[in-house]
Scaffold this active site. Structure first.
Site, PDB file in Angstrom:
ATOM      1  N   GLU A   7       5.976   9.162   0.964  1.00  0.00           N
ATOM      2  CA  GLU A   7       5.162   8.110   1.601  1.00  0.00           C
ATOM      3  C   GLU A   7       5.930   6.793   1.701  1.00  0.00           C
ATOM      4  O   GLU A   7       6.982   6.610   1.070  1.00  0.00           O
ATOM      5  CB  GLU A   7       3.867   7.890   0.820  1.00  0.00           C
ATOM      6  N   LYS A  54      -2.767   5.776 -12.088  1.00  0.00           N
ATOM      7  CA  LYS A  54      -2.638   4.595 -12.946  1.00  0.00           C
ATOM      8  C   LYS A  54      -3.950   4.256 -13.620  1.00  0.00           C
ATOM      9  O   LYS A  54      -5.013   4.435 -13.031  1.00  0.00           O
ATOM     10  CB  LYS A  54      -2.271   3.387 -12.092  1.00  0.00           C
TER      11      LYS A  54
HETATM   12  N1  PSU Z   1      -0.849   3.954  -6.843  1.00  0.00           N
HETATM   13  C1  PSU Z   1       0.363   3.773  -7.368  1.00  0.00           C
HETATM   14  N2  PSU Z   1       1.391   3.393  -6.566  1.00  0.00           N
HETATM   15  C2  PSU Z   1       1.224   3.212  -5.225  1.00  0.00           C
HETATM   16  C3  PSU Z   1      -0.072   3.427  -4.671  1.00  0.00           C
HETATM   17  C4  PSU Z   1      -1.076   3.809  -5.515  1.00  0.00           C
HETATM   18  O1  PSU Z   1       0.520   3.949  -8.558  1.00  0.00           O
HETATM   19  O2  PSU Z   1       2.183   2.860  -4.513  1.00  0.00           O
HETATM   20  C5  PSU Z   1      -0.277   3.280  -3.193  1.00  0.00           C
HETATM   21  C6  PSU Z   1      -0.241   4.674  -2.524  1.00  0.00           C
HETATM   22  O3  PSU Z   1       0.326   4.550  -1.240  1.00  0.00           O
HETATM   23  C7  PSU Z   1      -1.715   5.013  -2.413  1.00  0.00           C
HETATM   24  C8  PSU Z   1      -2.308   3.666  -2.127  1.00  0.00           C
HETATM   25  O4  PSU Z   1      -2.025   5.936  -1.412  1.00  0.00           O
HETATM   26  O5  PSU Z   1      -1.591   2.768  -2.935  1.00  0.00           O
HETATM   27  C9  PSU Z   1      -3.788   3.638  -2.430  1.00  0.00           C
HETATM   28  O6  PSU Z   1      -4.341   2.470  -1.929  1.00  0.00           O
HETATM   29  P1  PSU Z   1      -5.933   2.306  -1.963  1.00  0.00           P
HETATM   30  O7  PSU Z   1      -6.284   2.192  -3.419  1.00  0.00           O
HETATM   31  O8  PSU Z   1      -6.178   1.019  -1.194  1.00  0.00           O
HETATM   32  O9  PSU Z   1      -6.519   3.493  -1.296  1.00  0.00           O
END
Ligand code: PSU
Ligand code: MN
Length: 305
Positions: A25, A159
């Site tokens: 990604e 996380k």
């Molecule tokens: N969690 C991590 N590192 C990241 C992300 C999430 O530990 O880089 C990034 C990923 O691209 C994930 C996105 O898909 O954040 C999720 O964002 P949201 O919570 O807005 O859906």
């Protein structure tokens, strides 16, 4: 190939020949890590995938196209620019229409990988149910994507900025298999275990590949989450990271951060609050996931025993 997808020649040749390909990604590059650690990490992830005999495909948007595989120049632009949209599933049409650069999240990377015919995707951590979701309703679109797009996602769990028990409950509700890789518990990203029990465990890439084949034979349309603990040498002390997480969450609350800005805000505050130690851990676990993703992709193209 899908009319909106542009492949690099390397990815194109691998897909045509039926050789293993691993999707990566770009939100982790554009919004998850500072420059130049983000570019170095992305390059290292590609190297690791190649070392295992698979072809890496970083997915991002530019010029109104879904790019599957990036050149070094394109990667450098993505890593340096402060003007890259964070693109989840619902943002894809708008960002493609704008012709601007976009970094794909786990959700949209899964969708784009599927459009390109890539079965395996490696990342750092997925989005999930946020702490306080009962009030905020903040649940990542990554979870719904896992429920509906048949791509296997290798992550180091999620996380602890998230509510891990609720994240696992949601995945169960939406029928997403969660495989512990050489572990019986759900990993908590910076640390190897959250002490939440998993029902499924695999100990080799071949075992994971066998489950994925059966998943496909049954016509199941969900994704699969492969939860791969951070290597012990790079794991962080739970109390250290938890203190930083509590502070970052309080800061986000005070600053009134909402919507798609929440996760990038928390990630960048954690790097600062841990003096970069969380970044070092993040890099190691992402490499570890890229390696496992490549091993699974290789096992998948080998003939079933
Ligand atoms: N969690 C991590 N590192 C990241 C992300 C999430 O530990 O880089 C990034 C990923 O691209 C994930 C996105 O898909 O954040 C999720 O964002 P949201 O919570 O807005 O859906
Ligand atoms: Mn959210």
């Amino acid at each position: 190939m899908h009319p909106l997808v542009t492949l690099t020649p390397e990815v194109d040749a691998a897909l045509v020949d039926g050789r293993p390909v691993v999707a990566l990604e770009s939100t982790i590059i554009a919004h998850g890590m500072p420059y130049p650690a983000n570019r170095e990490t992305a390059q290292r992830l590609c190297e690791v995938v190649r070392e295992e005999g698979a072809v890496p495909a970083i997915i991002a948007l530019s010029g109104g196209r879904i790019r599957v595989g990036l050149s070094d120049t394109e990667l450098e632009q993505l890593a340096q620019s402060s003007d890259v949209a964070k693109v989840s599933r619902r943002d894809l049409p708008a960002v493609l229409a704008s012709g601007k650069a976009g970094a794909t999240t786990v959700a949209s990377t899964m969708l784009c990988a599927h459009l390109a015919g890539i079965r395996v995707f490696a990342t750092g951590g997925i989005g999930g149910v946020h702490r306080g979701a009962a009030e905020s309703f903040d649940v990542s679109a990554d979870l719904d994507e896992l429920a509906r797009t048949p791509v296997a996602v290798v992550s180091a769990g999620a996380k602890a900025i998230l509510d891990l028990p609720k994240t696992l409950e949601y995945l169960e509700t939406r029928s997403v298999p969660v495989i512990g890789y050489q572990t019986d518990t759900f990993p908590a990203f910076y640390s190897r275990s959250s002490h939440l029990q998993l029902e499924l465990r695999c100990d080799s890439p071949a075992e994971v590949a066998a489950l994925l084949r059966l998943h496909d034979q049954l016509g199941l349309t969900a994704g699969t989450l492969i939860a791969n603990p951070v290597p012990a040498h790079a794991a962080m002390d739970w109390d250290d990271i938890d203190t930083a997480i509590q502070r970052a969450l309080a800061e986000a609350d005070r600053a009134g951060i909402t919507g798609k800005a929440v996760t990038p805000f928390l990630l960048s505050r954690l790097v600062a609050l841990t003096d970069g130690r969380s970044l070092a851990t993040n890099r190691v676990l992402a490499q570890n996931n890229a390696r496992l993703g490549a091993q699974i992709a290789v096992a998948l193209v080998q003939r079933a025993p």
